[in-house]
Structures are given as C-alpha cells and as structure tokens.
Design a protein around this motif. Structure first.
Motif, PDB file in Angstrom:
ATOM      1  N   VAL A  50     -14.832  -2.654   2.153  1.00  0.00           N
ATOM      2  CA  VAL A  50     -13.741  -2.211   3.377  1.00  0.00           C
ATOM      3  C   VAL A  50     -14.039  -4.178   4.773  1.00  0.00           C
ATOM      4  O   VAL A  50     -13.346  -4.128   4.283  1.00  0.00           O
ATOM      5  CB  VAL A  50     -14.897  -1.098   4.458  1.00  0.00           C
ATOM      6  CG1 VAL A  50     -13.676  -1.218   5.534  1.00  0.00           C
ATOM      7  CG2 VAL A  50     -14.876   0.200   3.108  1.00  0.00           C
ATOM      8  N   PHE A  51     -15.291  -4.397   4.571  1.00  0.00           N
ATOM      9  CA  PHE A  51     -15.113  -5.326   5.334  1.00  0.00           C
ATOM     10  C   PHE A  51     -14.257  -6.876   5.065  1.00  0.00           C
ATOM     11  O   PHE A  51     -13.551  -7.213   5.635  1.00  0.00           O
ATOM     12  CB  PHE A  51     -16.180  -6.045   5.381  1.00  0.00           C
ATOM     13  CG  PHE A  51     -16.931  -7.395   6.360  1.00  0.00           C
ATOM     14  CD1 PHE A  51     -16.820  -7.284   7.830  1.00  0.00           C
ATOM     15  CD2 PHE A  51     -16.872  -8.596   5.806  1.00  0.00           C
ATOM     16  CE1 PHE A  51     -17.472  -9.084   7.694  1.00  0.00           C
ATOM     17  CE2 PHE A  51     -16.699  -9.594   6.156  1.00  0.00           C
ATOM     18  CZ  PHE A  51     -16.997  -9.868   7.978  1.00  0.00           C
ATOM     19  N   MET A  52     -14.277  -6.564   3.642  1.00  0.00           N
ATOM     20  CA  MET A  52     -14.282  -7.408   2.734  1.00  0.00           C
ATOM     21  C   MET A  52     -12.309  -7.712   3.187  1.00  0.00           C
ATOM     22  O   MET A  52     -11.685  -8.434   3.006  1.00  0.00           O
ATOM     23  CB  MET A  52     -14.672  -7.935   0.993  1.00  0.00           C
ATOM     24  CG  MET A  52     -16.028  -8.533   1.372  1.00  0.00           C
ATOM     25  SD  MET A  52     -16.049 -10.823   2.116  1.00  0.00           S
ATOM     26  CE  MET A  52     -15.212 -11.089   1.449  1.00  0.00           C
ATOM     27  N   GLU A  53     -11.659  -6.021   2.922  1.00  0.00           N
ATOM     28  CA  GLU A  53     -10.416  -6.324   2.590  1.00  0.00           C
ATOM     29  C   GLU A  53     -10.140  -6.435   4.232  1.00  0.00           C
ATOM     30  O   GLU A  53      -9.321  -7.186   4.106  1.00  0.00           O
ATOM     31  CB  GLU A  53     -10.298  -4.596   2.964  1.00  0.00           C
ATOM     32  CG  GLU A  53     -10.223  -4.396   0.970  1.00  0.00           C
ATOM     33  CD  GLU A  53     -10.222  -2.727   0.639  1.00  0.00           C
ATOM     34  OE1 GLU A  53      -9.694  -2.450   2.064  1.00  0.00           O
ATOM     35  OE2 GLU A  53     -10.813  -2.281  -0.238  1.00  0.00           O
ATOM     36  N   ARG A  54     -10.956  -6.369   5.024  1.00  0.00           N
ATOM     37  CA  ARG A  54     -10.350  -6.205   6.486  1.00  0.00           C
ATOM     38  C   ARG A  54     -10.569  -7.901   6.637  1.00  0.00           C
ATOM     39  O   ARG A  54      -8.787  -8.795   6.538  1.00  0.00           O
ATOM     40  CB  ARG A  54     -11.304  -5.474   7.478  1.00  0.00           C
ATOM     41  CG  ARG A  54     -10.792  -6.185   9.010  1.00  0.00           C
ATOM     42  CD  ARG A  54     -11.715  -5.934  10.024  1.00  0.00           C
ATOM     43  NE  ARG A  54     -11.972  -6.398  10.344  1.00  0.00           N
ATOM     44  CZ  ARG A  54     -12.960  -7.590  10.704  1.00  0.00           C
ATOM     45  NH1 ARG A  54     -14.458  -6.271  10.364  1.00  0.00           N
ATOM     46  NH2 ARG A  54     -13.554  -8.661  11.302  1.00  0.00           N
ATOM     47  N   MET A  55     -10.678  -8.937   6.175  1.00  0.00           N
ATOM     48  CA  MET A  55     -11.287 -10.406   6.220  1.00  0.00           C
ATOM     49  C   MET A  55     -10.375 -10.799   5.388  1.00  0.00           C
ATOM     50  O   MET A  55      -9.448 -12.004   5.914  1.00  0.00           O
ATOM     51  CB  MET A  55     -11.973 -11.679   5.779  1.00  0.00           C
ATOM     52  CG  MET A  55     -13.553 -10.141   5.896  1.00  0.00           C
ATOM     53  SD  MET A  55     -14.157 -10.562   8.376  1.00  0.00           S
ATOM     54  CE  MET A  55     -14.081 -12.948   7.796  1.00  0.00           C
ATOM     55  N   ASN A  56      -9.684 -10.493   4.163  1.00  0.00           N
ATOM     56  CA  ASN A  56      -8.564 -10.929   3.152  1.00  0.00           C
ATOM     57  C   ASN A  56      -7.284 -10.408   4.004  1.00  0.00           C
ATOM     58  O   ASN A  56      -6.122 -11.094   3.861  1.00  0.00           O
ATOM     59  CB  ASN A  56      -8.777 -10.463   2.276  1.00  0.00           C
ATOM     60  CG  ASN A  56      -9.852 -11.294   1.118  1.00  0.00           C
ATOM     61  OD1 ASN A  56     -10.365 -11.721   1.685  1.00  0.00           O
ATOM     62  ND2 ASN A  56     -10.602 -10.230   0.446  1.00  0.00           N
ATOM     63  N   ARG A  57      -6.982  -9.374   4.461  1.00  0.00           N
ATOM     64  CA  ARG A  57      -5.669  -9.384   5.463  1.00  0.00           C
ATOM     65  C   ARG A  57      -5.274 -10.112   6.419  1.00  0.00           C
ATOM     66  O   ARG A  57      -4.775 -10.786   7.199  1.00  0.00           O
ATOM     67  CB  ARG A  57      -6.227  -7.696   6.529  1.00  0.00           C
ATOM     68  CG  ARG A  57      -4.439  -6.967   5.721  1.00  0.00           C
ATOM     69  CD  ARG A  57      -4.616  -5.276   6.449  1.00  0.00           C
ATOM     70  NE  ARG A  57      -5.871  -5.310   7.202  1.00  0.00           N
ATOM     71  CZ  ARG A  57      -6.851  -4.485   6.946  1.00  0.00           C
ATOM     72  NH1 ARG A  57      -6.803  -4.010   5.291  1.00  0.00           N
ATOM     73  NH2 ARG A  57      -8.238  -4.036   7.593  1.00  0.00           N
ATOM     74  N   HIS A  58      -6.788 -10.324   7.164  1.00  0.00           N
ATOM     75  CA  HIS A  58      -6.750 -11.525   8.397  1.00  0.00           C
ATOM     76  C   HIS A  58      -7.050 -13.277   7.921  1.00  0.00           C
ATOM     77  O   HIS A  58      -6.424 -14.060   8.756  1.00  0.00           O
ATOM     78  CB  HIS A  58      -8.086 -11.173   9.179  1.00  0.00           C
ATOM     79  CG  HIS A  58      -7.308  -9.912   9.924  1.00  0.00           C
ATOM     80  ND1 HIS A  58      -6.644  -9.544  10.982  1.00  0.00           N
ATOM     81  CD2 HIS A  58      -8.301  -8.205   9.639  1.00  0.00           C
ATOM     82  CE1 HIS A  58      -6.565  -8.607  11.460  1.00  0.00           C
ATOM     83  NE2 HIS A  58      -7.294  -7.708  10.108  1.00  0.00           N
TER      84      HIS A  58
END
Length: 135
Positions: A50-58
C-alpha cells in the motif's frame, strides 16, 4: 547456493528501478518491518505494498550510485544511493507537485532472515527535498 545479503539488496533495488513491484515485494518477509523516513513504523508485506502504491502515484524515482554493505554473517545490510526523482502528484502535507525534479542522497538499513528482507529503514533529508521541490 543461497544468495548473499549484498546480492539480495541489489536485486531489491534492481526490481525497484525496473518498477517490478511483484519481484520487489516478493523479496520481503510476510512480516517485514518498514521504518518510514521521519514517519512511523509499518508491519507486513501488505502494508508495504500500500505504501509503494501511494509512492508510485506521487513520485517517479530511479536510484543510482548504489553501494551495498553487508555484515559478515549476512543478517544485516546497508545501502547508500542517490534518488533521482520527479514529483508527479501532490502528497498530503507536502508542497504542491508541478513535475519538479530532485536529486537526493539517501540510505537504508536492512535485516535479513531466511533469504528475505525482514526490515527496511530508510533515511533521507526531507528538508533538502522540500527545498528542491519548492523552488
């Protein structure tokens, strides 16, 4: 022959740079501990995903100049590298994203268990990053 700690960490960063989140996450134990720079601690591969999904979005980031160090027993490792990034979408509590590019020295510490990464602790200078994206 089992892979060395240095090989494991290099594979972790190669998967990150390739954007291969399947391989990246598979290198973590199910109960991996993730210490977030200037943030909290999360536990579990699902939380890391979940953390990586957020990071990859931003952010779009590529790591260069990676140097990996490992203890003689292979249970701990550290890495130093340069983060070359682009700020894609505004992240909560941070400056507005306008496609700003940044270059940031960073480091990480790892614990390794049964051939997988059991802890990741990341460090970088957040104020340096804020200064770069605020210009």
């Amino acid at each position: 022959m089992p892979e060395t700690a240095r090989e494991l960490i290099n594979r972790y960063y190669r998967a990150f740079n390739d954007g291969n989140m399947t391989v990246f996450l598979d290198l973590l134990t199910a109960d991996v501990v993730h210490d977030i720079n200037e943030g909290g601690r999360e536990t579990g591969r699902e939380a890391f995903a979940v953390f990586m999904e957020r990071m990859n979005r931003h952010y779009r980031e590529r790591l260069t100049d990676i140097v990996v160090f490992a203890s003689a027993d292979g249970r701990r490792a550290a890495a130093e590298f340069i983060v070359n990034g682009e700020y894609l979408a505004s992240d909560e509590g941070l400056p507005e994203a306008k496609g700003q590019r940044y270059t940031l020295p960073a480091g990480a510490f790892f614990e390794i268990r049964d051939g997988k990464i059991a802890r990741v602790t990341n460090y970088y200078n957040l104020q340096n990053w804020i200064k770069q994206v605020s210009q």
